[in-house]
Design a protein around this motif. Structure first.
Motif, PDB file in Angstrom:
ATOM      1  N   VAL A   7       0.741  -1.431   0.100  1.00  0.00           N
ATOM      2  CA  VAL A   7       0.305   0.186   0.442  1.00  0.00           C
ATOM      3  C   VAL A   7       0.939   1.322   0.332  1.00  0.00           C
ATOM      4  O   VAL A   7       1.254   1.125   0.962  1.00  0.00           O
ATOM      5  CB  VAL A   7      -1.112   0.026   1.181  1.00  0.00           C
ATOM      6  CG1 VAL A   7      -1.946   1.218   1.628  1.00  0.00           C
ATOM      7  CG2 VAL A   7      -1.724  -1.150   1.109  1.00  0.00           C
ATOM      8  N   PHE A  12       9.340   4.514  -0.561  1.00  0.00           N
ATOM      9  CA  PHE A  12       9.626   3.236   0.460  1.00  0.00           C
ATOM     10  C   PHE A  12       8.936   2.160  -0.520  1.00  0.00           C
ATOM     11  O   PHE A  12       9.153   0.830  -0.480  1.00  0.00           O
ATOM     12  CB  PHE A  12       8.980   3.102   2.007  1.00  0.00           C
ATOM     13  CG  PHE A  12      10.001   4.187   2.693  1.00  0.00           C
ATOM     14  CD1 PHE A  12      10.753   4.310   1.970  1.00  0.00           C
ATOM     15  CD2 PHE A  12       9.376   4.542   3.808  1.00  0.00           C
ATOM     16  CE1 PHE A  12      11.566   5.518   2.875  1.00  0.00           C
ATOM     17  CE2 PHE A  12      10.538   5.175   4.275  1.00  0.00           C
ATOM     18  CZ  PHE A  12      11.502   6.004   4.421  1.00  0.00           C
ATOM     19  N   PRO A  32      -2.253   6.004  -5.349  1.00  0.00           N
ATOM     20  CA  PRO A  32      -2.740   6.983  -6.371  1.00  0.00           C
ATOM     21  C   PRO A  32      -1.293   7.472  -7.361  1.00  0.00           C
ATOM     22  O   PRO A  32      -0.489   7.539  -7.167  1.00  0.00           O
ATOM     23  CB  PRO A  32      -3.226   8.031  -5.593  1.00  0.00           C
ATOM     24  CG  PRO A  32      -2.057   7.676  -4.818  1.00  0.00           C
ATOM     25  CD  PRO A  32      -1.997   6.596  -4.315  1.00  0.00           C
ATOM     26  N   GLY A  44      -4.967  11.272   0.528  1.00  0.00           N
ATOM     27  CA  GLY A  44      -4.004  10.226   0.278  1.00  0.00           C
ATOM     28  C   GLY A  44      -3.242   9.784  -1.622  1.00  0.00           C
ATOM     29  O   GLY A  44      -2.570   9.416  -1.310  1.00  0.00           O
ATOM     30  N   GLU A  45      -3.824  11.106  -2.086  1.00  0.00           N
ATOM     31  CA  GLU A  45      -2.606  11.667  -3.161  1.00  0.00           C
ATOM     32  C   GLU A  45      -2.044  12.238  -3.395  1.00  0.00           C
ATOM     33  O   GLU A  45      -0.227  12.670  -3.140  1.00  0.00           O
ATOM     34  CB  GLU A  45      -3.658  12.352  -3.832  1.00  0.00           C
ATOM     35  CG  GLU A  45      -4.778  11.257  -4.533  1.00  0.00           C
ATOM     36  CD  GLU A  45      -5.444  12.478  -5.701  1.00  0.00           C
ATOM     37  OE1 GLU A  45      -5.909  12.087  -6.658  1.00  0.00           O
ATOM     38  OE2 GLU A  45      -6.779  12.881  -5.062  1.00  0.00           O
ATOM     39  N   GLU A 237       6.548  21.399   5.955  1.00  0.00           N
ATOM     40  CA  GLU A 237       7.271  21.061   5.109  1.00  0.00           C
ATOM     41  C   GLU A 237       7.471  22.350   4.621  1.00  0.00           C
ATOM     42  O   GLU A 237       8.008  22.248   3.293  1.00  0.00           O
ATOM     43  CB  GLU A 237       8.121  20.085   5.352  1.00  0.00           C
ATOM     44  CG  GLU A 237       9.539  19.577   4.693  1.00  0.00           C
ATOM     45  CD  GLU A 237      10.703  20.058   5.581  1.00  0.00           C
ATOM     46  OE1 GLU A 237      11.029  20.186   6.900  1.00  0.00           O
ATOM     47  OE2 GLU A 237      11.861  19.988   4.835  1.00  0.00           O
ATOM     48  N   TYR A 274      18.041  23.651   5.478  1.00  0.00           N
ATOM     49  CA  TYR A 274      19.098  23.032   3.561  1.00  0.00           C
ATOM     50  C   TYR A 274      19.145  23.599   2.840  1.00  0.00           C
ATOM     51  O   TYR A 274      17.822  24.675   2.994  1.00  0.00           O
ATOM     52  CB  TYR A 274      19.220  21.650   3.900  1.00  0.00           C
ATOM     53  CG  TYR A 274      17.145  21.215   3.709  1.00  0.00           C
ATOM     54  CD1 TYR A 274      16.396  20.318   5.065  1.00  0.00           C
ATOM     55  CD2 TYR A 274      17.365  21.791   2.572  1.00  0.00           C
ATOM     56  CE1 TYR A 274      15.165  21.157   4.788  1.00  0.00           C
ATOM     57  CE2 TYR A 274      15.589  21.229   1.846  1.00  0.00           C
ATOM     58  CZ  TYR A 274      14.364  21.092   2.551  1.00  0.00           C
ATOM     59  OH  TYR A 274      13.108  20.470   2.941  1.00  0.00           O
ATOM     60  N   CYS A 345       4.803  20.744   1.669  1.00  0.00           N
ATOM     61  CA  CYS A 345       5.222  18.927   2.177  1.00  0.00           C
ATOM     62  C   CYS A 345       5.074  19.168   3.439  1.00  0.00           C
ATOM     63  O   CYS A 345       5.199  19.756   4.727  1.00  0.00           O
ATOM     64  CB  CYS A 345       6.081  18.659   1.445  1.00  0.00           C
ATOM     65  SG  CYS A 345       6.239  17.161   0.844  1.00  0.00           S
ATOM     66  N   VAL A 347       7.147  16.320   6.919  1.00  0.00           N
ATOM     67  CA  VAL A 347       7.539  15.527   6.661  1.00  0.00           C
ATOM     68  C   VAL A 347       6.920  14.728   7.994  1.00  0.00           C
ATOM     69  O   VAL A 347       6.285  15.477   8.769  1.00  0.00           O
ATOM     70  CB  VAL A 347       8.891  15.584   8.048  1.00  0.00           C
ATOM     71  CG1 VAL A 347       9.639  16.293   6.027  1.00  0.00           C
ATOM     72  CG2 VAL A 347       9.173  16.430   8.615  1.00  0.00           C
ATOM     73  N   GLY A 372      10.280   8.348   6.920  1.00  0.00           N
ATOM     74  CA  GLY A 372      11.263   8.555   6.911  1.00  0.00           C
ATOM     75  C   GLY A 372      12.177  10.030   7.382  1.00  0.00           C
ATOM     76  O   GLY A 372      12.806  10.133   7.365  1.00  0.00           O
TER      77      GLY A 372
HETATM   78  C1  FAD Z   1       9.661  18.659   0.928  1.00  0.00           C
HETATM   79  C2  FAD Z   1      10.692  18.212   2.066  1.00  0.00           C
HETATM   80  C3  FAD Z   1      12.035  17.932   1.656  1.00  0.00           C
HETATM   81  C4  FAD Z   1      13.355  16.347   2.082  1.00  0.00           C
HETATM   82  N1  FAD Z   1      14.013  16.785   2.008  1.00  0.00           N
HETATM   83  C5  FAD Z   1      15.045  15.495   1.631  1.00  0.00           C
HETATM   84  C6  FAD Z   1      16.225  14.925   1.490  1.00  0.00           C
HETATM   85  O1  FAD Z   1      16.930  16.929   1.504  1.00  0.00           O
HETATM   86  N2  FAD Z   1      16.468  13.843   1.450  1.00  0.00           N
HETATM   87  C7  FAD Z   1      15.728  13.394   1.902  1.00  0.00           C
HETATM   88  O2  FAD Z   1      16.867  11.819   2.237  1.00  0.00           O
HETATM   89  N3  FAD Z   1      14.962  12.907   2.681  1.00  0.00           N
HETATM   90  C8  FAD Z   1      14.103  14.160   2.630  1.00  0.00           C
HETATM   91  N4  FAD Z   1      13.005  14.377   2.699  1.00  0.00           N
HETATM   92  C9  FAD Z   1      12.370  13.379   2.947  1.00  0.00           C
HETATM   93  C10 FAD Z   1      11.742  12.026   2.127  1.00  0.00           C
HETATM   94  O3  FAD Z   1      11.342  12.401   0.858  1.00  0.00           O
HETATM   95  C11 FAD Z   1      10.790  11.186   2.581  1.00  0.00           C
HETATM   96  O4  FAD Z   1      11.056  10.930   4.271  1.00  0.00           O
HETATM   97  C12 FAD Z   1      10.425  10.289   2.229  1.00  0.00           C
HETATM   98  O5  FAD Z   1       9.578  10.342   0.513  1.00  0.00           O
HETATM   99  C13 FAD Z   1       9.774   9.093   2.728  1.00  0.00           C
HETATM  100  O6  FAD Z   1       9.011   8.112   2.127  1.00  0.00           O
HETATM  101  P1  FAD Z   1       7.815   7.365   2.518  1.00  0.00           P
HETATM  102  O7  FAD Z   1       7.563   6.034   1.045  1.00  0.00           O
HETATM  103  O8  FAD Z   1       7.450   7.090   3.419  1.00  0.00           O
HETATM  104  O9  FAD Z   1       6.561   8.678   1.406  1.00  0.00           O
HETATM  105  P2  FAD Z   1       6.470   8.654  -0.165  1.00  0.00           P
HETATM  106  O10 FAD Z   1       7.095   8.924   0.077  1.00  0.00           O
HETATM  107  O11 FAD Z   1       5.708  10.286   0.489  1.00  0.00           O
HETATM  108  O12 FAD Z   1       5.673   7.455  -0.540  1.00  0.00           O
HETATM  109  C14 FAD Z   1       3.934   7.244   0.643  1.00  0.00           C
HETATM  110  C15 FAD Z   1       3.337   7.146  -1.003  1.00  0.00           C
HETATM  111  O13 FAD Z   1       1.914   6.852  -0.283  1.00  0.00           O
HETATM  112  C16 FAD Z   1       0.652   7.072  -1.039  1.00  0.00           C
HETATM  113  N5  FAD Z   1      -0.694   6.783   0.207  1.00  0.00           N
HETATM  114  C17 FAD Z   1      -0.394   7.574   0.996  1.00  0.00           C
HETATM  115  N6  FAD Z   1      -2.019   6.583   1.654  1.00  0.00           N
HETATM  116  C18 FAD Z   1      -2.103   6.308   0.791  1.00  0.00           C
HETATM  117  C19 FAD Z   1      -3.288   5.242   0.416  1.00  0.00           C
HETATM  118  N7  FAD Z   1      -4.773   5.390   1.830  1.00  0.00           N
HETATM  119  N8  FAD Z   1      -3.701   4.378  -0.672  1.00  0.00           N
HETATM  120  C20 FAD Z   1      -2.345   4.515  -1.361  1.00  0.00           C
HETATM  121  N9  FAD Z   1      -0.696   5.136  -1.694  1.00  0.00           N
HETATM  122  C21 FAD Z   1      -1.830   5.930  -0.672  1.00  0.00           C
HETATM  123  C22 FAD Z   1       1.382   8.445  -1.430  1.00  0.00           C
HETATM  124  O14 FAD Z   1       0.257   8.621  -1.940  1.00  0.00           O
HETATM  125  C23 FAD Z   1       2.294   8.358  -1.853  1.00  0.00           C
HETATM  126  O15 FAD Z   1       2.464   7.870  -2.762  1.00  0.00           O
HETATM  127  C24 FAD Z   1      12.345  14.927   2.070  1.00  0.00           C
HETATM  128  C25 FAD Z   1      10.688  15.092   2.305  1.00  0.00           C
HETATM  129  C26 FAD Z   1      10.007  17.378   2.241  1.00  0.00           C
HETATM  130  C27 FAD Z   1       8.646  16.974   2.378  1.00  0.00           C
END
Ligand code: FAD
Length: 428
Positions: A7, A12, A32, A44-45, A237, A274, A345, A347, A372
């Motif tokens: 999901v 990740f 999505p 969720g998007e 963020e 940063y 955004c 975090v 993250g």
């Molecule tokens: C502005 C900003 C700057 C950052 N800078 C850095 C950096 O410089 N270096 C670094 O390493 N990290 C950075 N990060 C952190 C990094 O982007 C996140 O830690 C990373 O994207 C986390 O991955 P994730 O898979 O947990 O979440 P996401 O990448 O957000 O992925 C989660 C996914 O789940 C989907 N989703 C949510 N709910 C549902 C649902 N109900 N059904 C199906 N899908 C769903 C979402 O649409 C999304 O596609 C930054 C973050 C932000 C916001």
């Protein structure tokens, strides 16, 4: 019925889906597509990977981050070659650390040396000579630079996710576009029913196992079965994007990414931030981007409604804009931008400061990979690999025990400025 539903097709989830399908698991990854307009998007998007740059670096604040970042970075060029999608700009990474953190810096550099991560320790006056556009911020006791010239810079998160999904699909995974609205266990069969709201209506997928990797909004978007909520705080963020004029581009494009680490507990006067050198955005212009650490201007988002409004409006607060403008002037006094844009955004922060990678049920059929902590992008390939290997029941091959990453249940009334949010915040 499939073996595993992932999901969340984000940083990740996409990496985990790749490793699961490569191991032979019949895998469906559900998430999505990016919304065309944030103001009409559903919760969720939204995602943390809908952007153009994330800092990539191997030097880690501690063993966990150092290891996932180093292991993942070592695979970037391979992922690019296999997928045909470039996402890594190796412009280097500069960490500007307060001299007051010398002991911590010594320990980090020893760890980097053990891991064969080349880092140059550079005094402030030599930094000024090498990077004349960049001014070290005025931290008490002075600043020193930790420069990684190789295997560091920035990555393009949209492209990295696309590359991972293509590799997952090439190994047999199926990508279904939609938002998971409910995950329910069938008590009779023990199988999971995953309900999805897709582009062409609703559908359901039955799976033996579920991996939830739905990012910061995991407690709000229907991705977890009823009765589950994780101890995870979500914060704004805020970023400012400074449009760089053509005639300044060559000088600034080749700067390394910059992170400043200030240990002083001075609220919004703390100088941690940063900065990412100019990157071309979808509107064709080049923007340099700046973001904060965890100063009080960074607000906690407590409800789904607050979170959605923050994303949908894409407007930083006055205090956030003031802080980021001040930091930009300190770090790049001669920037003179053509225009300034705001970008919003979120975090997520866990009390352990590490992602949760572990099961939520006794049978190990419901696993999460989330948290993250503001810097999960660069290590996402390894985090996805660890999650996939847990789902598959493989032995844990990481230098920190797997219990460290066990998900914690939500705590009803947590102090929103918990101790782990105080400076120096860790390297973000
Ligand atoms: C502005 C900003 C700057 C950052 N800078 C850095 C950096 O410089 N270096 C670094 O390493 N990290 C950075 N990060 C952190 C990094 O982007 C996140 O830690 C990373 O994207 C986390 O991955 P994730 O898979 O947990 O979440 P996401 O990448 O957000 O992925 C989660 C996914 O789940 C989907 N989703 C949510 N709910 C549902 C649902 N109900 N059904 C199906 N899908 C769903 C979402 O649409 C999304 O596609 C930054 C973050 C932000 C916001």
């Amino acid at each position: 019925m499939v073996d595993v539903v992932v999901v969340g097709a984000g940083m990740f989830g996409a990496a985990a889906a790749k490793y699961l399908s490569r191991a032979g698991a019949d895998t469906v990854v559900i998430g999505p597509a990016e919304p065309a307009r944030p103001d009409v998007a559903a919760l969720g998007e939204f995602a943390a990977h809908h952007d153009e740059s994330r800092i990539a670096r191997c030097l880690g604040w501690d063993l966990f981050w150092g290891t996932v970042d180093t292991r993942s970075t070592a695979r970037y060029r391979g992922i690019e070659a296999e997928s045909g999608i470039g996402f890594f700009t190796e412009c280097g990474s500069l960490t500007l650390v307060s001299a007051a953190l010398r002991d911590r810096t010594d320990a980090m550099l020893r760890a980097a040396e053990d891991d064969a991560v080349p880092v140059e320790r550079i005094p402030a006056d030599a930094l000024r000579r090498e990077f004349p556009d960049l001014a070290p911020p005025p931290m008490r006791g002075g600043v020193e630079g930790l420069l990684e010239r190789k295997s560091a810079g920035h990555l393009h998160p949209r492209r990295l996710v696309r590359a991972q999904l293509e590799l997952a699909v090439a190994s047999g995974a199926r990508l279904r576009r939609g938002t998971v609205t409910a995950v329910r266990e069938d008590e009779r069969t023990g199988r999971w029913q995953v309900h999805v709201h897709g582009e062409q209506g609703t559908f359901r997928v039955e799976a033996a196992k579920v991996l939830v990797a739905s990012g910061s909004l995991i407690n709000h978007s229907g991705a977890l079965p009823a009765g589950h909520a994780l101890d995870l705080q979500v914060f704004t963020e805020p970023n400012l994007l400074f449009e760089v004029a053509e005639d300044r581009l060559d000088r600034l494009r080749h700067l390394p990414t910059v992170v400043t680490v200030d240990p002083e507990d001075t609220g919004n006067d703390n100088l941690s931030a940063y900065l990412i050198p100019p990157v071309r955005y979808p509107d064709g212009r080049w923007y340099l981007r700046i973001g904060p650490a965890m100063q009080p201007v960074v607000r906690e988002l407590r409800t789904a409604r607050e979170t959605r409004d923050w994303y949908a409006r894409q407007r930083v607060t006055r205090e956030q804009a003031d802080f980021l403008t001040r930091m930009t002037r300190l770090l790049l006094p001669g920037l003179d931008p053509v225009s300034v844009r705001e970008s919003c955004c979120v975090v997520d922060k866990t009390p352990t400061r590490y992602p949760y990678i572990g099961p939520l049920d006794a049978r190990g059929n419901l696993t999460v990979a989330v948290g993250g902590n503001g810097h999960g992008a660069r290590g996402s390939d390894e985090i996805g690999r660890l999650a996939a290997s847990l789902v598959l029941g493989e032995p844990w091959d990481f230098p920190i025990p797997r219990e460290t990453f066990a998900p914690r249940a939500e705590v009803p009334a947590r102090d929103s400025r918990a101790a782990y949010l105080r400076p120096p915040f860790g390297l973000c």
